[in-house]
Design a protein around this motif. Sequence first.
Motif: not given
Length: 159
Positions: A100, A103-104, A108, A112-114, A117, A129, A133
């Motif tokens: 995460a 990605r942040a 993106t 790009t997938p989230e 969690s 995913d 990323i």
Amino acid sequence: MALSDFSLITDRTQADVERYAELKAKGLHGMTEAEKAEWETSLKGAYNYTDMNRVESAVEYAANRLTEAGYVVIPVVKKNWTRTDKPTLADLKRYTKNIADIRAALATLETTPEAPSTDKRLSFQAANDMEQILIDVDDLISRMISAYFYSGDLYCGEV
């Protein structure tokens, strides 16, 4: 070294998961020689210590590239998972937080997938995913670096 050296996997399917479950149910004594060979190689339907080590190393690589480009990301990685290690919930939280955070760090791609969690189990899609990323972020860093030359930033301030 390049991210492609990590052999990230983004195409796991439900069929891969079912094949792993089928072989696991047979046990080594019930498998044919061909099935044993398949079991000993990389079954995409199983997520094990080799996957953890590969992704943790790729996370470290991507974080280093981001930092070199001016986007500081400092993941906490463990790259020495063994066959007998069982990830704890804290391990999984750290593992997914690293993804995460990477990605942040950048805007993106639309595709790009989230970041997944934290969960007690990692689905094949979440595994796909996470690795996608890393691939996307690496691609964006490469594009950004190559754009420096074209935008003139490479020679900014030179006479």
